[in-house]
Each structure stands twice: as structure tokens, then as C-alpha cells.
Design a protein around this motif. Structure first.
Motif, PDB file in Angstrom:
ATOM      1  N   LEU A   1      83.446  31.113  77.982  1.00  0.00           N
ATOM      2  CA  LEU A   1      84.095  31.533  78.670  1.00  0.00           C
ATOM      3  C   LEU A   1      84.740  32.329  79.651  1.00  0.00           C
ATOM      4  N   ASN A   2      83.600  33.312  79.702  1.00  0.00           N
ATOM      5  CA  ASN A   2      83.572  34.249  80.933  1.00  0.00           C
ATOM      6  C   ASN A   2      83.512  32.477  82.446  1.00  0.00           C
ATOM      7  N   LYS A   3      82.762  31.544  82.133  1.00  0.00           N
ATOM      8  CA  LYS A   3      82.423  30.848  83.131  1.00  0.00           C
ATOM      9  C   LYS A   3      83.636  30.014  83.526  1.00  0.00           C
ATOM     10  N   LEU A   4      83.979  29.422  81.996  1.00  0.00           N
ATOM     11  CA  LEU A   4      85.517  28.968  81.956  1.00  0.00           C
ATOM     12  C   LEU A   4      86.676  29.412  83.183  1.00  0.00           C
ATOM     13  N   ALA A   5      86.252  30.751  82.545  1.00  0.00           N
ATOM     14  CA  ALA A   5      87.370  31.555  83.434  1.00  0.00           C
ATOM     15  C   ALA A   5      86.993  31.582  84.981  1.00  0.00           C
ATOM     16  N   VAL A   6      86.727  31.706  85.699  1.00  0.00           N
ATOM     17  CA  VAL A   6      85.807  31.222  86.492  1.00  0.00           C
ATOM     18  C   VAL A   6      86.183  30.285  87.382  1.00  0.00           C
ATOM     19  N   GLN A   7      85.850  29.086  86.782  1.00  0.00           N
ATOM     20  CA  GLN A   7      86.024  27.502  87.230  1.00  0.00           C
ATOM     21  C   GLN A   7      87.680  27.138  87.183  1.00  0.00           C
ATOM     22  N   ILE A   8      88.149  27.747  86.512  1.00  0.00           N
ATOM     23  CA  ILE A   8      89.518  27.258  86.424  1.00  0.00           C
ATOM     24  C   ILE A   8      90.100  28.193  88.322  1.00  0.00           C
ATOM     25  N   GLY A   9      89.847  29.904  87.529  1.00  0.00           N
ATOM     26  CA  GLY A   9      90.130  29.776  88.888  1.00  0.00           C
ATOM     27  C   GLY A   9      91.265  30.654  88.666  1.00  0.00           C
TER      28      GLY A   9
ATOM     29  N   SER B   1      90.545  48.087  87.308  1.00  0.00           N
ATOM     30  CA  SER B   1      90.444  49.264  88.251  1.00  0.00           C
ATOM     31  C   SER B   1      88.151  49.050  88.327  1.00  0.00           C
ATOM     32  N   MET B   2      87.993  47.503  87.924  1.00  0.00           N
ATOM     33  CA  MET B   2      86.882  48.623  87.769  1.00  0.00           C
ATOM     34  C   MET B   2      86.084  47.679  88.215  1.00  0.00           C
ATOM     35  N   LYS B   3      84.940  47.891  88.924  1.00  0.00           N
ATOM     36  CA  LYS B   3      83.693  47.630  89.661  1.00  0.00           C
ATOM     37  C   LYS B   3      82.929  46.000  88.438  1.00  0.00           C
ATOM     38  N   THR B   4      83.187  44.932  89.740  1.00  0.00           N
ATOM     39  CA  THR B   4      82.133  43.917  88.578  1.00  0.00           C
ATOM     40  C   THR B   4      80.931  43.845  88.362  1.00  0.00           C
ATOM     41  N   ASN B   5      80.560  44.049  87.317  1.00  0.00           N
ATOM     42  CA  ASN B   5      79.166  43.867  86.651  1.00  0.00           C
ATOM     43  C   ASN B   5      78.591  42.942  85.590  1.00  0.00           C
ATOM     44  N   SER B   6      77.350  42.327  85.082  1.00  0.00           N
ATOM     45  CA  SER B   6      76.921  41.814  84.283  1.00  0.00           C
ATOM     46  C   SER B   6      78.419  42.288  82.525  1.00  0.00           C
ATOM     47  N   HIS B   7      78.743  42.830  82.440  1.00  0.00           N
ATOM     48  CA  HIS B   7      79.072  43.634  81.809  1.00  0.00           C
ATOM     49  C   HIS B   7      80.317  43.512  81.583  1.00  0.00           C
ATOM     50  N   ASN B   8      81.229  43.901  82.500  1.00  0.00           N
ATOM     51  CA  ASN B   8      82.671  43.789  82.391  1.00  0.00           C
ATOM     52  C   ASN B   8      83.387  42.718  83.221  1.00  0.00           C
ATOM     53  N   ASN B   9      82.065  41.374  83.669  1.00  0.00           N
ATOM     54  CA  ASN B   9      82.370  40.042  83.842  1.00  0.00           C
ATOM     55  C   ASN B   9      83.066  39.708  82.544  1.00  0.00           C
ATOM     56  N   TYR B  10      82.619  40.020  81.269  1.00  0.00           N
ATOM     57  CA  TYR B  10      83.466  39.670  80.528  1.00  0.00           C
ATOM     58  C   TYR B  10      84.861  39.859  80.127  1.00  0.00           C
ATOM     59  N   MET B  11      85.427  40.809  80.622  1.00  0.00           N
ATOM     60  CA  MET B  11      87.306  40.031  80.917  1.00  0.00           C
ATOM     61  C   MET B  11      87.503  39.122  81.319  1.00  0.00           C
ATOM     62  N   TYR B  12      86.587  38.747  81.865  1.00  0.00           N
ATOM     63  CA  TYR B  12      86.975  37.115  82.401  1.00  0.00           C
ATOM     64  C   TYR B  12      87.038  36.202  81.021  1.00  0.00           C
ATOM     65  N   GLY B  13      86.221  35.927  80.500  1.00  0.00           N
ATOM     66  CA  GLY B  13      85.915  35.670  78.880  1.00  0.00           C
ATOM     67  C   GLY B  13      87.459  35.595  78.438  1.00  0.00           C
ATOM     68  N   ASN B  14      87.635  37.396  77.998  1.00  0.00           N
ATOM     69  CA  ASN B  14      88.693  37.775  77.606  1.00  0.00           C
ATOM     70  C   ASN B  14      90.067  37.662  77.966  1.00  0.00           C
ATOM     71  N   ALA B  15      90.553  37.689  79.137  1.00  0.00           N
ATOM     72  CA  ALA B  15      91.369  37.410  80.354  1.00  0.00           C
ATOM     73  C   ALA B  15      91.697  35.877  79.810  1.00  0.00           C
TER      74      ALA B  15
END
Length: 289
Positions: free
Chosen positions: A102-110, A118-132
Motif C-alpha cells: 500500500l505504501n508503494k501504491l500511494a506513491v505510484q498514484i501520487g 509534521s513528521m520527517k519521512t523515514n522507513s517507518h513513518n512512510n507507513y503513513m502513505y499506506g495508511n493514507a
């Protein structure tokens, strides 16, 4: 056709044209209630309140979207693999809706570009992409209904970005695979928590160890116990494949079973299944500095 024309006219009459256009580029249609989609992009760290002072974020929409996405993917997988059994279907669905996918899909669709945090992007909070992404599915469902939501997932997510046949063949549940092998070989297996701490963003980090016959197969790191155990199992499987000394030592711990005649059970040792995914680049997140 008339509905599309109406939505275009409606768009030009709105003062806030840009958000509608941004969402249209992802969705392929204009939102009716744009606030749902805007909320889907609000990470809990965004610190945004309503006019009445209530904190808002995408967690409720994520809860709803998770259930809707599960149903849609189950429908797609069921119809695609019409001769497969329940276990295969469940496993394939899990691979599609797992957080990394889901993280990858979020990035792929933009969608990642629209997330407010307000968080810095790292390998964990990238999970926010999948959650979103899940929250976005929830927003579509509330705004347009199930059929439109299903069409979006099928035509704008699965069709361009997911090869169902390839996903179905990909191994990802290393823990289950390792446990199954150990059970067949009569070898004890245990996953133990070695250490837990927090990183610089106050996110929990876990270190788990896979022990086969009391011998360590390696320590896996993750931002949940489940993730750390999967990574530990993956390391143990690679070690069994690549380190003959370790393999022989593990096999030597087999429990010897007496048969009815009182003789040792010399059942042949099953070979480890060959899996190219074990040799891919590790997905284990790096420890914080």
C-alpha cells in the motif's frame, strides 16, 4: 455524459479549483465532498483542528477504508483465480493489502504528495502513505459508494500497478514457512523479543530472534513485533540456505522418535524449498543513528 459535463461546470464555479484538479488526477472523477479526501490526507501529526476546535486526522477513514479494500481485493482475487482454494486466496489478498504494498501504491498514484504531516519521512513513518491510501479508499466509499470505489481500485490501482499472477507466486510469510519446515523436521522453534526501544521520532523499534533447536538464526528488526519476527525468520531461512555448518547444526537437534518396533525413526530430511526471494535485497529497516 451529462453528469461529467455538470461536474466540469461545477468545478469552474468553485473558488478552490486546484484541490479538485489534484484529486481528479488521481481519482479520474471530481469529488462531491472534497473535505473527505482532504481529511484522508491528514496524518495524526498534522495538528489540524476544526472550527469547533476538534482535532481531525485520517484514522477513522483509515479504519473504514481497510475493511472496504479487503472486500474489494477479495472480490478481485476470487474472480481472477477461479480454481484456487481458500488458503491461496487469503494469502494472495494478504500480499496485496500488506502495508509495504500500500505504501508503494500511494506513491505510484501520487497520493504521497498530498499528505499533510509534521513528521520527517523515514522507513517507518512512510507507513503513513499506506495508511493514507486506506483512508483515501474510505473517502471514495463515503463520497461515491462501493461500486465507484471498486472501479477505482480495479482500473486505477490494480490494473496498472499490480501483476496478480506475479504477486500470487511471491513468498512473503517467512515466519509461517520457517515454522512449517521446523515442524516437518521435528526441530523446535522459538521467536523471542531481544530488545525494544524508541527511535528519534519516538516510534517503537523491536528486535526479535529466531531460534531453531536453540540455535540463533539471526535477529530481525521492525517497527512492530510481527515485522521484526518476519525479518528474523527471513534471516534464518537465508542462513539455512547459505550456511551448511549452521544447517547441519540445526538438523542435529532433531527430536528422535521411536517407532513401534522401538527403532529410531530415520525419516529422510526434507530439503529447504528453493525461493529466489530469499536472495533479494533485505527490507529490514536500518537502526536509527
Amino acid at each position: 455524459m451529462l453528469k461529467t459535463i455538470y461536474n466540469r461546470i461545477r468545478l469552474f464555479m468553485l473558488r478552490r479549483k486546484e484541490p479538485y484538479t489534484l484529486f481528479y488526477n488521481i481519482l479520474g472523477f471530481y469529488p462531491k465532498n472534497i473535505q473527505l479526501y482532504e481529511q484522508a490526507c491528514l496524518h495524526r501529526s498534522s495538528s489540524i483542528r476544526t472550527e469547533k476546535g476538534r482535532w481531525i486526522n485520517n484514522e477513522r477513514l483509515e479504519f473504514l477504508g481497510d475493511a472496504i479494500l479487503d472486500a474489494i481485493v477479495a472480490d478481485v482475487v476470487f474472480k481472477t483465480f477461479d480454481s484456487k482454494k481458500e488458503g491461496f486466496l487469503t494469502n494472495t489478498r494478504s500480499k496485496i493489502v500488506q502495508r509495504e504494498t500500500l505504501n508503494k501504491l500511494a506513491v505510484q498514484i501520487g497520493l504521497d504528495k498530498l499528505i499533510i504531516s509534521s513528521m520527517k519521512t523515514n522507513s517507518h513513518n512512510n507507513y503513513m502513505y499506506g495508511n493514507a491510501f486506506e483512508a483515501f479508499i474510505g473517502a471514495i466509499y463515503l463520497d461515491q459508494g462501493y461500486n465507484v470505489c471498486k472501479k477505482f481500485v480495479e482500473e486505477r490501482v490494480i490494473a496498472p500497478y499490480i501483476n496478480l499472477s506475479k504477486v500470487a507466486k511471491k513468498e512473503f510469510n517467512f515466519k509461517s514457512r520457517l515454522i512449517e519446515w521446523c515442524q516437518k523436521q521435528k526441530i523446535s522453534i522459538e521467536f523471542s523479543l531481544v530488545e525494544s526501544f524508541v527511535d528519534h521520532d519516538n516510534n517503537p523499534v523491536f528486535q526479535s530472534q529466531a531460534q531453531l533447536g536453540g540455535l540463533s538464526g539471526g535477529i530481525g528488526i521492525g517497527y512492530s513485533k510481527k515485522e521484526s519476527q518476519q525479518n528474523a525468520a527471513r534471516m534464518a531461512l537465508k542462513k539455512l540456505h547459505n550456511d551448511k555448518t549452521y544447517y547441519d547444526a540445526v538438523i542435529a537437534t532433531r527430536t528422535v522418535i521411536k517407532n513401534e518396533a522401538g527403532e529410531n525413526d530415520n525419516t529422510p530430511i526434507d530439503e529447504l524449498p528453493n525461493d529466489a526471494t530469499l536472495h533479494e535485497e533485505e527490507n529490514t529497516p536500518a537502526l536509527p543513528n
